[in-house]
Design an enzyme around this catalytic site. Structure first.
Site, PDB file in Angstrom:
ATOM      1  N   LYS A 117       0.717  -1.299  -0.118  1.00 41.58           N
ATOM      2  CA  LYS A 117      -0.047   0.185  -0.051  1.00 41.58           C
ATOM      3  C   LYS A 117       0.826   1.363  -0.108  1.00 41.58           C
ATOM      4  O   LYS A 117       1.855   1.330   0.570  1.00 41.58           O
ATOM      5  CB  LYS A 117      -0.821   0.017   1.305  1.00 41.58           C
ATOM      6  CG  LYS A 117      -1.810   0.923   1.345  1.00 41.58           C
ATOM      7  CD  LYS A 117      -2.792   0.880   2.749  1.00 41.58           C
ATOM      8  CE  LYS A 117      -3.745   2.096   2.757  1.00 41.58           C
ATOM      9  NZ  LYS A 117      -3.242   3.283   2.675  1.00 41.58           N
TER      10      LYS A 117
ATOM     11  N   LYS B 134       7.533   1.452   1.573  1.00 39.70           N
ATOM     12  CA  LYS B 134       8.476   0.580   0.744  1.00 39.70           C
ATOM     13  C   LYS B 134       9.906   1.325   0.355  1.00 39.70           C
ATOM     14  O   LYS B 134      10.862   0.512   0.464  1.00 39.70           O
ATOM     15  CB  LYS B 134       7.672   0.644  -0.695  1.00 39.70           C
ATOM     16  CG  LYS B 134       6.390  -0.185  -0.219  1.00 39.70           C
ATOM     17  CD  LYS B 134       5.904  -0.612  -1.876  1.00 39.70           C
ATOM     18  CE  LYS B 134       5.195   0.908  -2.547  1.00 39.70           C
ATOM     19  NZ  LYS B 134       3.992   1.077  -1.978  1.00 39.70           N
TER      20      LYS B 134
ATOM     21  N   LYS C  29       7.096  10.490  -7.213  1.00 37.65           N
ATOM     22  CA  LYS C  29       7.898  11.295  -5.953  1.00 37.65           C
ATOM     23  C   LYS C  29       9.228  11.017  -6.148  1.00 37.65           C
ATOM     24  O   LYS C  29      10.345  11.641  -5.537  1.00 37.65           O
ATOM     25  CB  LYS C  29       7.311  10.900  -4.673  1.00 37.65           C
ATOM     26  CG  LYS C  29       5.946  11.264  -4.376  1.00 37.65           C
ATOM     27  CD  LYS C  29       5.751  11.085  -2.790  1.00 37.65           C
ATOM     28  CE  LYS C  29       5.782   9.878  -2.220  1.00 37.65           C
ATOM     29  NZ  LYS C  29       5.233   8.576  -2.670  1.00 37.65           N
TER      30      LYS C  29
ATOM     31  N   ASP D 149      -0.327   0.401  -4.556  1.00 37.41           N
ATOM     32  CA  ASP D 149      -1.133  -1.287  -4.748  1.00 37.41           C
ATOM     33  C   ASP D 149      -0.998  -1.655  -6.273  1.00 37.41           C
ATOM     34  O   ASP D 149      -0.758  -0.810  -7.096  1.00 37.41           O
ATOM     35  CB  ASP D 149      -2.339  -1.311  -4.174  1.00 37.41           C
ATOM     36  CG  ASP D 149      -2.646  -0.381  -3.188  1.00 37.41           C
ATOM     37  OD1 ASP D 149      -1.777   0.419  -2.691  1.00 37.41           O
ATOM     38  OD2 ASP D 149      -3.833  -0.165  -2.781  1.00 37.41           O
TER      39      ASP D 149
END
Ligand code: SF4
Length: 264
Positions: free
Chosen positions: A12, A17, A43, A128
């Site tokens: 998610k 991550k 980003k 996701d």
């Protein structure tokens, strides 16, 4: 020579991550492995903590400027020689993220011959799996191991469960689940149970430690800035578990009711 590991970390959005990917990259570099990290997030913050806080231009931005892009423009060397690449994302409202990743990685492969010499390539994939586009790296054979990052909360587990469905649909095995703790009650137990019930295993439980955010804010991985902290050892163990992992399964997924039961 060891087989090259090309892993993707799914999970998610906002679950951590990038920070997990960069700390694992740093831990593997500490062990002498040749590592490349490919951030696929608009980003472009997958590599920032390996570069002392420096932001590098993304491949898609450079391609959009139509300049003659060279390897040194897109591949930047960071902590202990980790090669850092940021793919970037489509302009809002135009283009497809999945397609962008493929175009950018094809460009990277054309230019960077040393990509084949890497021991470990980490794809830090956005969000996701919402559609076929995000599994593009897997479909194109760029990734040979998939991991899912989650916490013990319902929403990240819901996303993890969906990702399992997506992986099973494209016949891609899962190599393990990583828990990035949000300090939820019985969190390790919840995520361990989830991992087992989908047929996988829990690779690591990363405790919620302020030091991770502090290092990140300063532009460093924990491995570089706080190598003696307990959480640095957790990342080291996770890196070791990934490098020595050679089992994977086609994941099953849980019914929503079971998912809710687990997190209750
Ligand atoms: S959701 Fe899928 S189709 Fe849409 S931009 Fe993202 S990857 Fe492409």
């Amino acid at each position: 020579m060891m087989e090259q590991k090309r892993i993707a970390i799914y999970g998610k959005g906002g679950i951590g991550k990038s920070s997990t990917a960069s700390n694992v990259a740093a831990a593997c570099a500490d062990e002498g492995f040749k590592v490349m990290i490919i951030g696929c997030d608009p980003k472009s913050d997958s590599s920032i903590t390996l570069l002392g806080g420096k932001r590098i231009p993304t491949i898609l931005d450079l391609l959009r400027q139509k300049i003659d892009v060279k390897e040194e423009d897109i591949v930047h060397e960071g902590y202990k020689g980790v090669k850092c690449v940021e793919v970037g994302g489509p302009e809002p409202g135009i283009g497809c993220a999945g397609r962008g990743i493929i175009v950018a990685i094809q460009k990277l492969r054309q230019m960077c011959k040393s990509i084949d010499d890497m021991d470990l390539i980490i794809y830090d994939v956005p969000g996701d799996i919402v559609c076929g586009g995000f599994v593009a790296p897997i479909r194109k054979g760029l990734v040979n191991e998939a991991y899912i990052l989650t916490s013990g909360e319902y929403m990240p587990l819901y996303a993890a469960n969906n990702i399992c469905k997506g992986l099973a649909k494209i016949d891609t095995p899962l190599s393990g689940i990583i828990c990035n703790s949000r300090s939820v009650t019985r969190e390790e137990e919840i995520v361990r149970k989830f991992s087992e019930e989908i047929g996988s295993k829990l690779m690591a439980f990363i405790p919620k430690e302020q030091i991770v955010q502090d290092c990140e804010r300063d532009g460093y991985s924990v491995l570089e800035k706080a190598p003696d902290s307990p959480v640095a050892s957790v990342y080291r163990e996770l890196a070791h578990a990934i490098m020595s992992n050679n089992s994977s399964v086609l994941p099953s997924s849980l019914e929503d009711e079971r998912l809710r039961e687990l997190t209750r």
